[in-house]
Each structure stands twice: as structure tokens, then as C-alpha cells.
Design a protein around this motif. Structure first.
Motif, PDB file in Angstrom:
ATOM      1  N   ALA A  84      40.460  50.236  38.279  1.00 61.03           N
ATOM      2  CA  ALA A  84      41.392  50.034  39.225  1.00 61.03           C
ATOM      3  C   ALA A  84      42.757  50.336  39.060  1.00 61.03           C
ATOM      4  CB  ALA A  84      41.328  48.597  39.902  1.00 61.03           C
ATOM      5  N   VAL A  85      43.245  50.329  37.466  1.00 58.45           N
ATOM      6  CA  VAL A  85      44.798  50.335  37.341  1.00 58.45           C
ATOM      7  C   VAL A  85      44.890  51.447  36.511  1.00 58.45           C
ATOM      8  CG1 VAL A  85      45.023  47.971  37.337  1.00 58.45           C
ATOM      9  CG2 VAL A  85      44.343  48.810  35.191  1.00 58.45           C
ATOM     10  N   ALA A  86      43.870  52.461  35.837  1.00 62.97           N
ATOM     11  CA  ALA A  86      44.275  53.351  34.878  1.00 62.97           C
ATOM     12  C   ALA A  86      44.659  54.460  35.378  1.00 62.97           C
ATOM     13  CB  ALA A  86      42.777  53.513  33.933  1.00 62.97           C
ATOM     14  N   PRO A  87      44.489  54.959  36.567  1.00 63.11           N
ATOM     15  CA  PRO A  87      44.977  56.296  37.057  1.00 63.11           C
ATOM     16  C   PRO A  87      46.425  56.188  37.031  1.00 63.11           C
ATOM     17  CG  PRO A  87      43.241  55.513  38.541  1.00 63.11           C
ATOM     18  CD  PRO A  87      43.375  54.416  37.196  1.00 63.11           C
ATOM     19  N   GLY A 101      53.533  50.392  36.045  1.00 62.79           N
ATOM     20  CA  GLY A 101      52.513  50.915  37.243  1.00 62.79           C
ATOM     21  C   GLY A 101      50.983  50.211  37.071  1.00 62.79           C
ATOM     22  N   ILE A 102      50.706  49.898  36.038  1.00 60.81           N
ATOM     23  CA  ILE A 102      49.495  49.375  35.664  1.00 60.81           C
ATOM     24  C   ILE A 102      49.605  48.039  36.394  1.00 60.81           C
ATOM     25  CG2 ILE A 102      48.122  48.421  34.120  1.00 60.81           C
ATOM     26  CD1 ILE A 102      48.732  50.545  32.105  1.00 60.81           C
ATOM     27  N   GLU A 107      48.108  44.409  40.796  1.00 62.71           N
ATOM     28  CA  GLU A 107      48.590  43.477  41.785  1.00 62.71           C
ATOM     29  C   GLU A 107      48.021  43.848  43.286  1.00 62.71           C
ATOM     30  OE1 GLU A 107      52.798  43.182  41.373  1.00 62.71           O
ATOM     31  OE2 GLU A 107      52.710  42.051  39.608  1.00 62.71           O
ATOM     32  N   ALA A 108      48.150  45.245  43.476  1.00 65.92           N
ATOM     33  CA  ALA A 108      47.557  45.635  44.706  1.00 65.92           C
ATOM     34  C   ALA A 108      46.077  45.657  44.746  1.00 65.92           C
ATOM     35  CB  ALA A 108      48.114  47.145  44.807  1.00 65.92           C
ATOM     36  N   TRP A 109      45.472  45.754  43.827  1.00 71.20           N
ATOM     37  CA  TRP A 109      43.888  45.673  43.904  1.00 71.20           C
ATOM     38  C   TRP A 109      43.483  44.250  44.065  1.00 71.20           C
ATOM     39  CZ3 TRP A 109      40.680  43.946  39.622  1.00 71.20           C
ATOM     40  CH2 TRP A 109      39.515  44.321  39.616  1.00 71.20           C
TER      41      TRP A 109
END
Length: 127
Positions: A84-87, A101-102, A107-109
Motif C-alpha cells: 500500500a505504501v511502498a510505491p 509520502g509513505i 493514512e489514505a489507505w
């Protein structure tokens, strides 16, 4: 902000490590089953804060009761966080932007899935 370090992780996965090993971001499961996304920065911290401050710890915590809303039964929640966060976005050109960004993607996820989280921090000081 806490006055002591958070409890150690029972299981963890490195999500991001800066070129020189600092800062780091880890997805962690703690002893009570909660999920934590933890960032630790030590490089140059003393320049921007008190003389004896040697590290900034920041984290978001998700209750274990909400983990089933993030992954199916028996799913690997740490791997789900990584996916969910790596890209990273192309404009994340330095460590600070990448770590930020991570956390924004995390948070968005969580928000997309209606999962609440708490935030906390700890300033590490020289012994």
C-alpha cells in the motif's frame, strides 16, 4: 509526545531505509497485536533541536481489532502495508519527502477502509 520509547516490535518489516541507513520506516506488529508504522530519524537531528536530542521517532498505530478490515483472515498485514505504501511518487526526491509520502499513503489507505489510527512521537535523547 511520549517520554519513553514505544514498546519493541514483535515482528517488523523495513519499508524504507535512507541511502546511509537513516531515516528508517518500518511496519511493525507489537506484542498486543496492534499495527504500527514507525519512522526513526537520527542523522542531523541535534542541529534542528535540543543539543541532547539524537533521534525523532514518529508513528501511527492501528488497533488489532481493525486489522481484519485491512487484510483478509490469515493475510499478512505487514506485506499489505508494504504494498500500500511502498510505491513512491516521482517528486519524492529526498528522504524527508519519501518518508512523508509513505505516511500520507498509509493514512489514505486506512481512511479508504474506514480504519482509525492514532499518532504519537518520541524524542530520543543522549543517555
Amino acid at each position: 509526545m511520549r517520554w519513553r520509547r514505544p514498546e519493541p516490535a514483535a515482528k517488523s518489516m523495513v519499508i524504507y531505509r535512507g541511502a546511509d541507513g537513516d531515516p528508517t520506516v518500518e511496519a511493525q506488529l507489537v506484542g498486543n497485536g496492534d499495527l504500527r508504522l514507525l519512522s526513526i530519524r537520527r542523522s542531523g537531528v541535534w542541529v534542528f533541536s535540543d543539543v541532547d536530542t539524537i533521534g525523532w521517532w514518529n508513528w501511527h498505530t492501528v488497533s488489532r481489532a481493525d486489522l481484519s478490515r485491512l487484510v483478509g483472515a490469515g493475510g499478512d498485514v505487514l506485506e499489505a502495508v508494504r504494498v500500500a505504501v511502498a510505491p513512491g511518487a516521482e517528486d519524492e526526491t529526498d528522504d524527508e519527502q519519501r518518508v512523508g509520502g509513505i505516511f500520507r499513503r498509509f493514512e489514505a489507505w486506512l481512511i479508504e477502509r474506514g480504519v482509525r489510527f492514532t499518532q504519537d512521537a518520541y524524542d530520543e535523547h543522549e543517555a
